[in-house]
Scaffold this motif. Structure first.
Motif, short mmCIF file in Angstrom:
data_model
loop_
_atom_site.label_atom_id
_atom_site.label_comp_id
_atom_site.label_asym_id
_atom_site.label_seq_id
_atom_site.Cartn_x
_atom_site.Cartn_y
_atom_site.Cartn_z
N VAL A 115 22.55 -53.46 38.04
CA VAL A 115 22.70 -54.91 37.86
C VAL A 115 22.13 -55.33 36.51
O VAL A 115 22.73 -56.13 35.79
CB VAL A 115 22.03 -55.66 39.04
CG1 VAL A 115 22.01 -57.14 38.76
CG2 VAL A 115 22.79 -55.39 40.32
N VAL A 165 24.61 -54.42 33.64
CA VAL A 165 25.83 -55.21 33.44
C VAL A 165 25.55 -56.70 33.26
O VAL A 165 26.38 -57.41 32.69
CB VAL A 165 26.86 -55.01 34.58
CG1 VAL A 165 27.33 -53.58 34.61
CG2 VAL A 165 26.29 -55.42 35.91
N SER A 166 24.40 -57.19 33.75
CA SER A 166 24.17 -58.64 33.68
C SER A 166 23.13 -59.05 32.65
O SER A 166 23.21 -60.13 32.10
CB SER A 166 23.75 -59.17 35.05
OG SER A 166 24.84 -59.13 35.93
N LEU A 188 32.42 -47.91 40.60
CA LEU A 188 33.04 -48.86 41.53
C LEU A 188 32.52 -50.28 41.40
O LEU A 188 33.22 -51.22 41.78
CB LEU A 188 32.83 -48.38 42.98
CG LEU A 188 33.47 -47.03 43.33
CD1 LEU A 188 33.16 -46.66 44.77
CD2 LEU A 188 34.98 -47.08 43.15
N ALA A 189 31.32 -50.50 40.87
CA ALA A 189 30.77 -51.86 40.83
C ALA A 189 31.57 -52.74 39.88
O ALA A 189 32.10 -52.25 38.89
CB ALA A 189 29.31 -51.80 40.40
N PRO A 190 31.65 -54.05 40.18
CA PRO A 190 32.66 -54.93 39.62
C PRO A 190 33.18 -54.79 38.20
O PRO A 190 34.37 -54.58 38.10
CB PRO A 190 32.08 -56.31 39.88
CG PRO A 190 31.44 -56.14 41.17
CD PRO A 190 30.87 -54.76 41.17
N ALA A 202 37.97 -44.01 38.81
CA ALA A 202 36.72 -43.72 39.53
C ALA A 202 36.45 -42.23 39.53
O ALA A 202 37.38 -41.42 39.60
CB ALA A 202 36.81 -44.26 40.94
N LEU A 242 41.07 -45.86 46.43
CA LEU A 242 39.70 -46.28 46.13
C LEU A 242 39.58 -47.80 46.01
O LEU A 242 38.48 -48.32 45.85
CB LEU A 242 39.23 -45.61 44.85
CG LEU A 242 38.88 -44.14 45.05
CD1 LEU A 242 38.81 -43.41 43.74
CD2 LEU A 242 37.56 -44.01 45.79
N ALA A 279 37.26 -49.31 48.52
CA ALA A 279 35.87 -48.99 48.18
C ALA A 279 35.39 -49.89 47.04
O ALA A 279 34.27 -50.42 47.08
CB ALA A 279 35.75 -47.52 47.76
N ARG A 280 36.24 -50.09 46.03
CA ARG A 280 35.89 -50.98 44.94
C ARG A 280 35.58 -52.38 45.46
O ARG A 280 34.66 -53.04 45.01
CB ARG A 280 37.07 -51.10 43.96
CG ARG A 280 37.10 -50.02 42.92
CD ARG A 280 38.22 -50.34 41.94
NE ARG A 280 38.80 -49.15 41.36
CZ ARG A 280 38.29 -48.51 40.32
NH1 ARG A 280 37.20 -48.95 39.77
NH2 ARG A 280 38.87 -47.43 39.86
N VAL A 339 32.16 -52.41 47.33
CA VAL A 339 31.05 -52.35 46.37
C VAL A 339 30.98 -53.68 45.61
O VAL A 339 29.89 -54.19 45.34
CB VAL A 339 31.23 -51.16 45.42
CG1 VAL A 339 30.16 -51.16 44.35
CG2 VAL A 339 31.18 -49.86 46.19
N GLY A 340 32.14 -54.24 45.30
CA GLY A 340 32.17 -55.52 44.59
C GLY A 340 31.56 -56.64 45.41
O GLY A 340 30.81 -57.46 44.88
N PHE A 356 27.78 -56.05 45.08
CA PHE A 356 27.15 -56.21 43.78
C PHE A 356 27.42 -57.58 43.16
O PHE A 356 26.62 -58.05 42.36
CB PHE A 356 27.63 -55.12 42.82
CG PHE A 356 26.86 -53.85 42.92
CD1 PHE A 356 25.71 -53.68 42.18
CD2 PHE A 356 27.27 -52.84 43.76
CE1 PHE A 356 24.99 -52.52 42.27
CE2 PHE A 356 26.54 -51.66 43.87
CZ PHE A 356 25.40 -51.50 43.12
N GLY A 357 28.55 -58.21 43.52
CA GLY A 357 28.92 -59.48 42.91
C GLY A 357 27.83 -60.53 43.00
O GLY A 357 27.37 -61.04 41.96
N ALA A 405 24.68 -60.20 43.54
CA ALA A 405 23.48 -59.76 42.81
C ALA A 405 23.65 -60.01 41.32
O ALA A 405 22.75 -60.52 40.64
CB ALA A 405 23.22 -58.28 43.07
N GLU A 406 24.84 -59.68 40.79
CA GLU A 406 25.09 -59.90 39.36
C GLU A 406 25.04 -61.38 39.03
O GLU A 406 24.49 -61.79 38.01
CB GLU A 406 26.45 -59.31 38.98
CG GLU A 406 26.42 -57.79 38.92
CD GLU A 406 27.81 -57.19 38.78
OE1 GLU A 406 28.78 -57.96 38.63
OE2 GLU A 406 27.91 -55.96 38.85
N ARG A 448 41.19 -57.83 39.96
CA ARG A 448 40.96 -57.80 41.40
C ARG A 448 39.90 -58.81 41.74
O ARG A 448 39.10 -59.18 40.88
CB ARG A 448 40.58 -56.39 41.86
CG ARG A 448 39.30 -55.86 41.28
CD ARG A 448 39.03 -54.47 41.80
NE ARG A 448 39.96 -53.50 41.25
CZ ARG A 448 39.77 -52.88 40.10
NH1 ARG A 448 38.70 -53.14 39.38
NH2 ARG A 448 40.64 -52.02 39.64
#
Lengths: 170, 311
Positions: A18, A21-22, A66-68, A74, B53, B56-57, B60-61, B64-65, B67-68, B182
């Motif tokens: 995090v 990327v942020s 995989l994270a945004p 992948a 995948l 899965a993306r 995970v998104g 994490f979204g 949090a970011e 996405r």
């Protein structure tokens, strides 16, 4: 304490990802940011047993894949960080590594991981930039990782060592 | 005695070696993990758009979204700190520059009114006028992909709950930013037009010639985008504005400004014209963006309608 190691290691990877990327894009140099996930993996590889470090490398790479904001194929970071963890685990001697050894390991792991990622892109016919551009990215990323090593590696290595008393004592 | 001692020594050596061996990284695990990575790569490459995948993306998104978004919101006050230290002279210079550009723009807008009215008449004929107005969902950039990852993508803090879906056009107040790849519930991943993978249909403003604008893979504004015109005979002029050609159904809405042509090369071998387009958007300082959604779509936040009202 060993049952705590996976939650703690995964939490470290999530925080690193995090931040990467942020937070760090605000201070990035032409878009190149320090690879904090790689630093977590190297810290684990230098402190705890190799299978754990390898699995952590794979997991951290998969999270990066995989994270945004990620949109590349992948598995590429998973491959790169697994190999980096393997190399870092080989460097480790029985005694506690010296500061110079830690910095050297981080530099080597950073170079190998970023280059492997770039090479996998070339193999997958990613419309990547020129070789000079790739080299620039690899070298700037290496400098970033080495610069952050004194701040990130010591606390992480202490944390991992405390979770693995059987390795820390010997 | 000697034999016994030797035996002891060997014992010790063997146990020592054993301990060393146990700490050597296991090759079998390395091979297994490398093979797993290669399997993932193969699955993702062969899957293409409907890759196995993608779920899965998305998962995970979703994790994490938020949090970011939280970290980006916490960091934002600190990134504004450098602007506190600007002197009065700087601000006066900026006011003068802005007044100058304002006057220029006002002149252009006064002319544009006439042009727009005429355009609306034509559009009324094709009964497309009301469709052209789409609404904007405002969003902020919360995460940027690193250049090590070789893709130029960002995460914005608006997702499917805000009415955003894949392939929608993303703009900011300067021009075209990219398109949505996405979405998760609260975030969306945007492919920037500077990504080497990104291709946008472009139209040269003065000649109405169409071509394709490809990203160059650099954050620097002067590195620009690549424009190749379909018609080999037409030569784009320097200083011309390039807008999206697009369609109302395709990924990019029509008529969004992309940039100005700064250089023109003609390649004799390929017999095509290649031009460098400097984008209007500064991609190294992206913050507030708008996603073009169909007018009247439901959203979890205030939406800016085509006529400028907030809904």
């Amino acid at each position: 304490m060993t049952h705590l190691r996976w939650p703690v290691a995964l939490a470290a990877v999530v925080v690193a990802l995090v931040m990467q990327v942020s937070l760090f894009p605000h201070v990035a140099w032409h878009g190149v940011v320090p690879n904090l996930c790689l630093l977590v993996v190297v810290a684990a590889a230098l402190t705890v047993e190799a299978p754990f470090a390898l699995l952590l490398g794979f997991t951290a790479g998969l999270a990066l894949d995989l994270a945004p904001p990620a949109d590349h194929v992948a598995g590429r970071w998973a491959l790169a960080l697994t190999v980096a963890a393997f190399l870092a685990a080989r460097v480790r001697q029985d005694q506690k590594p010296s500061a110079l050894a830690v910095v050297g390991t981080v530099a080597a792991a950073s170079f190998v991981a970023t280059s492997l990622f770039a090479l996998s892109g070339v193999l997958l016919r990613d419309p990547a930039t020129s070789v000079a551009g790739l080299l620039e990215v690899v070298l700037v990323a290496l400098v970033w990782d080495v610069l952050l090593t004194p701040f990130v590696l010591p606390p992480l290595m202490r944390l991992f060592a405390r979770l693995h008393p059987q390795w820390a004592t010997s | 005695m000697g034999a016994l001692g030797g035996h002891d020594g060997r014992e010790r050596r063997w146990t020592g070696l054993d301990r060393l061996e146990s700490r050597r990284p296991p090759r079998s695990l390395l091979v297994a993990l490398v093979l797993a990575s290669i399997t993932l790569i193969t699955l993702d490459v062969s899957g293409g758009g409907s890759s196995p995948l993608e779920p899965a993306r998305r998962v995970v998104g979703e994790a994490f979204g938020p949090a970011e978004a939280t970290v980006a919101a916490a960091v934002r006050p600190f990134t504004a700190v450098p602007t506190w230290f600007r002197s009065k002279g700087d601000l006066a210079d900026q006011v003068r520059d802005l007044e100058a550009s304002n006057a220029e723009l006002r002149g252009r807008v006064e002319l544009a009114g006439f042009e727009r009215n005429r355009l609306e008449q034509y559009d009324g004929l094709t009964t497309a006028a009301e469709d052209l107005g789409s609404a904007l969902v405002p969003a902020r950039v919360v995460a940027l992909g690193s250049r090590q990852s070789q893709s130029f993508t960002v995460t914005i803090d608006a997702g499917s709950e805000a009415g955003i879906g894949p392939d929608m056009t993303v703009v900011n107040n300067d021009g075209l930013v990219g398109r949505v790849l996405r979405v998760t519930r609260s975030t969306a991943t945007v492919l920037l037009v500077i990504d080497p993978d990104s291709t946008v249909g472009g139209r040269v403003g003065s000649s109405m010639e169409i071509g394709f604008v490809t990203g160059s893979g650099s954050l620097r504004q002067e590195a620009g985008l690549d424009l190749r015109l379909l018609d080999d005979a037409s030569v784009p002029a320097r200083g011309d504005t390039v807008v999206t050609w697009g369609s109302t159904t395709g990924p990019y809405a029509p008529g969004v400004p992309i940039g100005t042509i700064t250089e023109v090369y003609s390649s004799l071998r390929e017999a095509t014209q290649r031009a460098v387009v400097e984008p209007f958007v500064d991609f190294s300082a992206l913050d507030v963006v708008g996603v073009m959604v169909p007018s009247g779509s439901a959203s979890d936040r205030a939406v800016i309608e085509a006529d400028g009202t907030l809904r």
